[in-house]
Write a protein that holds these residues in place. Sequence first.
Motif, PDB file in Angstrom:
ATOM      1  N   UNK A  91       0.822  -1.212   0.000  1.00 23.52           N
ATOM      2  CA  UNK A  91       0.000   0.000   0.000  1.00 23.52           C
ATOM      3  C   UNK A  91       0.855   1.261   0.000  1.00 23.52           C
ATOM      4  N   UNK A  92       1.902   1.257   0.826  1.00 25.75           N
ATOM      5  CA  UNK A  92       2.725   2.463   0.982  1.00 25.75           C
ATOM      6  C   UNK A  92       3.759   2.609  -0.132  1.00 25.75           C
ATOM      7  N   UNK A  93       4.459   1.525  -0.452  1.00 22.07           N
ATOM      8  CA  UNK A  93       5.552   1.611  -1.425  1.00 22.07           C
ATOM      9  C   UNK A  93       5.091   1.515  -2.874  1.00 22.07           C
ATOM     10  N   UNK A  94       4.064   0.712  -3.137  1.00 19.71           N
ATOM     11  CA  UNK A  94       3.618   0.516  -4.522  1.00 19.71           C
ATOM     12  C   UNK A  94       2.416   1.389  -4.879  1.00 19.71           C
ATOM     13  N   UNK A  95       1.393   1.364  -4.028  1.00 21.99           N
ATOM     14  CA  UNK A  95       0.193   2.148  -4.321  1.00 21.99           C
ATOM     15  C   UNK A  95       0.333   3.615  -3.928  1.00 21.99           C
ATOM     16  N   UNK A  96       1.326   3.911  -3.094  1.00 18.08           N
ATOM     17  CA  UNK A  96       1.600   5.292  -2.678  1.00 18.08           C
ATOM     18  C   UNK A  96       0.411   5.942  -1.966  1.00 18.08           C
ATOM     19  N   UNK A  97      -0.212   5.203  -1.047  1.00 15.24           N
ATOM     20  CA  UNK A  97      -1.306   5.801  -0.285  1.00 15.24           C
ATOM     21  C   UNK A  97      -0.783   7.002   0.494  1.00 15.24           C
ATOM     22  N   UNK A  98      -1.657   7.946   0.742  1.00 16.38           N
ATOM     23  CA  UNK A  98      -1.272   9.164   1.448  1.00 16.38           C
ATOM     24  C   UNK A  98      -1.543   9.090   2.946  1.00 16.38           C
ATOM     25  N   UNK A  99      -2.414   8.169   3.339  1.00 18.79           N
ATOM     26  CA  UNK A  99      -2.795   8.053   4.750  1.00 18.79           C
ATOM     27  C   UNK A  99      -2.840   6.594   5.174  1.00 18.79           C
ATOM     28  N   UNK A 100      -2.547   6.371   6.452  1.00 22.38           N
ATOM     29  CA  UNK A 100      -2.791   5.065   7.062  1.00 22.38           C
ATOM     30  C   UNK A 100      -3.607   5.312   8.320  1.00 22.38           C
ATOM     31  N   UNK A 101      -4.758   4.672   8.399  1.00 26.53           N
ATOM     32  CA  UNK A 101      -5.631   4.790   9.565  1.00 26.53           C
ATOM     33  C   UNK A 101      -5.694   3.440  10.269  1.00 26.53           C
ATOM     34  N   UNK A 102      -5.487   3.451  11.580  1.00 33.00           N
ATOM     35  CA  UNK A 102      -5.700   2.255  12.399  1.00 33.00           C
ATOM     36  C   UNK A 102      -6.949   2.518  13.222  1.00 33.00           C
ATOM     37  N   UNK A 103      -7.950   1.673  13.063  1.00 35.41           N
ATOM     38  CA  UNK A 103      -9.246   1.917  13.702  1.00 35.41           C
ATOM     39  C   UNK A 103      -9.634   0.779  14.642  1.00 35.41           C
ATOM     40  N   UNK A 104      -9.695   1.096  15.943  1.00 30.76           N
ATOM     41  CA  UNK A 104     -10.199   0.153  16.929  1.00 30.76           C
ATOM     42  C   UNK A 104     -11.676   0.422  17.167  1.00 30.76           C
ATOM     43  N   UNK A 105     -12.286  -0.338  18.065  1.00 30.16           N
ATOM     44  CA  UNK A 105     -13.727  -0.149  18.258  1.00 30.16           C
ATOM     45  C   UNK A 105     -14.185  -0.579  19.648  1.00 30.16           C
ATOM     46  N   UNK A 106     -15.399  -0.191  19.978  1.00 31.04           N
ATOM     47  CA  UNK A 106     -15.986  -0.511  21.277  1.00 31.04           C
ATOM     48  C   UNK A 106     -16.337  -1.990  21.374  1.00 31.04           C
ATOM     49  N   UNK A 107     -16.362  -2.487  22.620  1.00 30.64           N
ATOM     50  CA  UNK A 107     -16.745  -3.875  22.898  1.00 30.64           C
ATOM     51  C   UNK A 107     -15.993  -4.869  22.019  1.00 30.64           C
ATOM     52  N   UNK A 108     -14.690  -4.668  21.907  1.00 32.12           N
ATOM     53  CA  UNK A 108     -13.864  -5.528  21.057  1.00 32.12           C
ATOM     54  C   UNK A 108     -13.543  -6.842  21.773  1.00 32.12           C
TER      55      UNK A 108
END
Length: 227
Positions: A91-108
């Motif tokens: 994603x970062x090296x080939x697709x060159x995404x501009x953002x990385x989001x790590x998303x957790x959640x309630x009652x995991x």
Amino acid sequence: MACGRDTLAKLLSGVRTFETDVYPESAELFESLATSQSPSTLFITCADSRISPSLVTQTEPGELFIVRNVGNIVPAYGEMLGGVSSAIEYAVAALKVKNVVVCGHSNCGAMNALLDLNAPKLDGLPTVRSWLRNAEAARAAMGDLKAEDAGPADIRQLAEYNVLLQLAHLRTHPAVVRALSQGELTLQGWFYDIPNGEILVLDEKTRTTRSVESVLAEMGATEKEAV
């Protein structure tokens, strides 16, 4: 067995609706995605069925490169090279995404399990137990809290600590380090409060949460200053 057939039939009926009703309305979009993709964001979240990344972000196909696993975990580079690490690199090296989001959640459920990795309930889930060890530092941040004493607020705090930990792990990946050093990548942690339909943004410096509105307001001010 009949129950399994019923749920599979429901999925297939959904596919039929997609093919006959949904696709025709967005045919041009799907045709544009036929031979390539250019997502803006790598979205790392839990495998929990209650989370729909495209729904909560209101994005179209092609906008998010999604990685899902138990506990939205990112192993530190070299610790457990595999699907997550290769997806980050691509994603970062080939697709060159501009953002990385790590998303957790309630009652995991993963966070509940993380409270006590030696619990008998994990004896039949050895792979899950091993995987969750990538989040042990977040558990350590909870101090001497016993699993049986943990309430919803504790589980939420652990989930937030885990997101912050996984952001730190992201910074050990060479592709991420390189993109960050060149100012080409932004990392952000989110917490999804499922029953309230609310996303909160985690501030890595203060280790507190902020509303989406406050972050957007700040981003708007920053953009104006840059003009």
